[in-house]
Design a protein around this motif. Structure first.
Motif, PDB file in Angstrom:
ATOM      1  N   LYS A 112       2.083  19.985   5.001  1.00 14.09           N
ATOM      2  CA  LYS A 112       3.158  18.997   4.886  1.00 14.09           C
ATOM      3  C   LYS A 112       2.529  17.644   4.585  1.00 14.09           C
ATOM      4  N   ARG A 113       3.228  16.841   3.764  1.00 16.15           N
ATOM      5  CA  ARG A 113       2.733  15.506   3.426  1.00 16.15           C
ATOM      6  C   ARG A 113       3.873  14.504   3.540  1.00 16.15           C
ATOM      7  N   VAL A 114       3.571  13.384   4.192  1.00 17.63           N
ATOM      8  CA  VAL A 114       4.512  12.278   4.345  1.00 17.63           C
ATOM      9  C   VAL A 114       3.899  11.059   3.660  1.00 17.63           C
ATOM     10  N   THR A 115       4.714  10.351   2.867  1.00 12.70           N
ATOM     11  CA  THR A 115       4.233   9.154   2.174  1.00 12.70           C
ATOM     12  C   THR A 115       5.119   7.964   2.526  1.00 12.70           C
TER      13      THR A 115
ATOM     14  N   TYR B 215       0.851  -1.196   0.000  1.00 13.85           N
ATOM     15  CA  TYR B 215       0.000   0.000   0.000  1.00 13.85           C
ATOM     16  C   TYR B 215       0.884   1.243   0.000  1.00 13.85           C
ATOM     17  N   TYR B 216       0.337   2.324  -0.511  1.00 12.81           N
ATOM     18  CA  TYR B 216       0.902   3.643  -0.272  1.00 12.81           C
ATOM     19  C   TYR B 216       0.041   4.281   0.807  1.00 12.81           C
ATOM     20  N   VAL B 217       0.682   4.845   1.807  1.00 14.03           N
ATOM     21  CA  VAL B 217      -0.022   5.526   2.894  1.00 14.03           C
ATOM     22  C   VAL B 217       0.552   6.930   2.986  1.00 14.03           C
ATOM     23  N   GLU B 218      -0.324   7.928   2.932  1.00 11.64           N
ATOM     24  CA  GLU B 218       0.154   9.303   3.069  1.00 11.64           C
ATOM     25  C   GLU B 218      -0.662  10.010   4.142  1.00 11.64           C
ATOM     26  N   TYR B 219      -0.003  10.950   4.781  1.00 12.13           N
ATOM     27  CA  TYR B 219      -0.674  11.771   5.789  1.00 12.13           C
ATOM     28  C   TYR B 219      -0.332  13.220   5.510  1.00 12.13           C
ATOM     29  N   THR B 220      -1.358  14.069   5.464  1.00 14.38           N
ATOM     30  CA  THR B 220      -1.186  15.489   5.180  1.00 14.38           C
ATOM     31  C   THR B 220      -1.712  16.289   6.364  1.00 14.38           C
ATOM     32  N   GLU B 221      -0.954  17.306   6.757  1.00 16.18           N
ATOM     33  CA  GLU B 221      -1.349  18.175   7.874  1.00 16.18           C
ATOM     34  C   GLU B 221      -0.889  19.594   7.593  1.00 16.18           C
ATOM     35  N   ALA B 222      -1.278  20.507   8.457  1.00 11.99           N
ATOM     36  CA  ALA B 222      -0.881  21.905   8.355  1.00 11.99           C
ATOM     37  C   ALA B 222       0.629  22.038   8.544  1.00 11.99           C
ATOM     38  N   ALA B 223       1.189  23.101   8.007  1.00 12.50           N
ATOM     39  CA  ALA B 223       2.635  23.326   8.090  1.00 12.50           C
ATOM     40  C   ALA B 223       3.118  23.496   9.525  1.00 12.50           C
ATOM     41  N   SER B 224       2.233  23.872  10.432  1.00 10.92           N
ATOM     42  CA  SER B 224       2.628  24.087  11.827  1.00 10.92           C
ATOM     43  C   SER B 224       2.869  22.780  12.582  1.00 10.92           C
TER      44      SER B 224
ATOM     45  N   LEU C  26       8.958   7.128   1.824  1.00 13.35           N
ATOM     46  CA  LEU C  26       9.223   7.460   0.430  1.00 13.35           C
ATOM     47  C   LEU C  26       9.400   8.948   0.196  1.00 13.35           C
ATOM     48  N   ASP C  27       8.613   9.751   0.903  1.00 13.90           N
ATOM     49  CA  ASP C  27       8.599  11.161   0.565  1.00 13.90           C
ATOM     50  C   ASP C  27       8.156  12.010   1.754  1.00 13.90           C
ATOM     51  N   ARG C  28       8.759  13.171   1.831  1.00 12.00           N
ATOM     52  CA  ARG C  28       8.430  14.198   2.808  1.00 12.00           C
ATOM     53  C   ARG C  28       8.425  15.512   2.037  1.00 12.00           C
ATOM     54  N   LYS C  29       7.275  16.151   1.878  1.00 16.98           N
ATOM     55  CA  LYS C  29       7.285  17.374   1.084  1.00 16.98           C
ATOM     56  C   LYS C  29       6.264  18.389   1.581  1.00 16.98           C
ATOM     57  N   SER C  30       6.550  19.646   1.304  1.00 15.24           N
ATOM     58  CA  SER C  30       5.608  20.716   1.583  1.00 15.24           C
ATOM     59  C   SER C  30       4.623  20.776   0.434  1.00 15.24           C
TER      60      SER C  30
ATOM     61  N   SER D 121       4.654  19.244  13.304  1.00 10.85           N
ATOM     62  CA  SER D 121       6.021  18.756  13.083  1.00 10.85           C
ATOM     63  C   SER D 121       6.038  17.559  12.131  1.00 10.85           C
ATOM     64  N   TRP D 122       7.158  17.415  11.424  1.00 13.59           N
ATOM     65  CA  TRP D 122       7.334  16.256  10.541  1.00 13.59           C
ATOM     66  C   TRP D 122       7.209  14.968  11.338  1.00 13.59           C
ATOM     67  N   GLU D 123       7.770  14.941  12.541  1.00 12.99           N
ATOM     68  CA  GLU D 123       7.737  13.736  13.374  1.00 12.99           C
ATOM     69  C   GLU D 123       6.301  13.327  13.702  1.00 12.99           C
ATOM     70  N   GLN D 124       5.454  14.309  14.027  1.00 14.45           N
ATOM     71  CA  GLN D 124       4.052  14.012  14.350  1.00 14.45           C
ATOM     72  C   GLN D 124       3.327  13.450  13.131  1.00 14.45           C
ATOM     73  N   ILE D 125       3.567  14.032  11.975  1.00 14.28           N
ATOM     74  CA  ILE D 125       2.917  13.561  10.749  1.00 14.28           C
ATOM     75  C   ILE D 125       3.385  12.147  10.417  1.00 14.28           C
ATOM     76  N   GLU D 126       4.685  11.869  10.592  1.00 12.83           N
ATOM     77  CA  GLU D 126       5.194  10.515  10.363  1.00 12.83           C
ATOM     78  C   GLU D 126       4.561   9.516  11.330  1.00 12.83           C
ATOM     79  N   GLN D 127       4.387   9.905  12.584  1.00 13.62           N
ATOM     80  CA  GLN D 127       3.755   9.018  13.567  1.00 13.62           C
ATOM     81  C   GLN D 127       2.312   8.704  13.165  1.00 13.62           C
ATOM     82  N   PHE D 128       1.586   9.709  12.670  1.00 11.36           N
ATOM     83  CA  PHE D 128       0.215   9.474  12.210  1.00 11.36           C
ATOM     84  C   PHE D 128       0.203   8.521  11.016  1.00 11.36           C
ATOM     85  N   ALA D 129       1.133   8.685  10.074  1.00 10.27           N
ATOM     86  CA  ALA D 129       1.198   7.803   8.910  1.00 10.27           C
ATOM     87  C   ALA D 129       1.542   6.371   9.340  1.00 10.27           C
TER      88      ALA D 129
END
Length: 139
Positions: A128-131, A47-56, A87-91, A58-66
């Protein structure tokens, strides 16, 4: 004086709780909106799993959610072990379909003034989006 001290402490606790609650981001599915998780099955085990959140947020929090979503998918499919490759970390810029959004903040520090932002329909907001690529593993 004791009563005044208790009132001051109670007021201080309310202010601190308000500041902390303004910083809380909740785990959620995107459900057609810009923020939250989305997943796409590639094949039987991937699977591809991505999580998108507001820029405020943290990358770490978004990765934990993903990663939480990766674990949920593995559990739903009956797997105890999985591999999650970042795979990816991008604004990204999120477009709002809401007519108007008003955001009020007390400021980050006591000496900062309150902040007020109004976003009109079609406004873009930085996010921010983490995949991850999730692979389920037979053990």
């Amino acid at each position: 004086m004791f009563k005044t001290l208790l009132s001051f402490r109670a007021g201080l606790l309310i202010v601190i709780a308000s500041l902390l609650s303004a910083c809380v981001t909740t785990y959620q599915a995107a459900d057609g909106g810009p923020a939250g998780f989305r997943d796409l099955q590639i094949d039987k085990m991937s699977y591809y799993v991505e999580y998108t959140e507001a820029a405020s947020v943290s990358w770490e929090q978004i990765e934990q959610f993903a990663l939480k979503r990766c674990a949920e998918i593995a559990k739903e499919r009956g797997y105890l072990v999985f591999d999650a490759e970042l795979l990816d970390r991008k604004s990204v810029f999120l477009e709002s379909s809401v007519d108007e959004i008003q955001i009020h903040s007390m400021g980050n520090l006591a000496n900062e003034p309150p902040v007020h932002h109004t976003y009109k329909a079609g406004a873009t907001i930085e996010g921010k989006r983490v995949t991850f690529k999730l692979t389920l593993i037979d053990e």
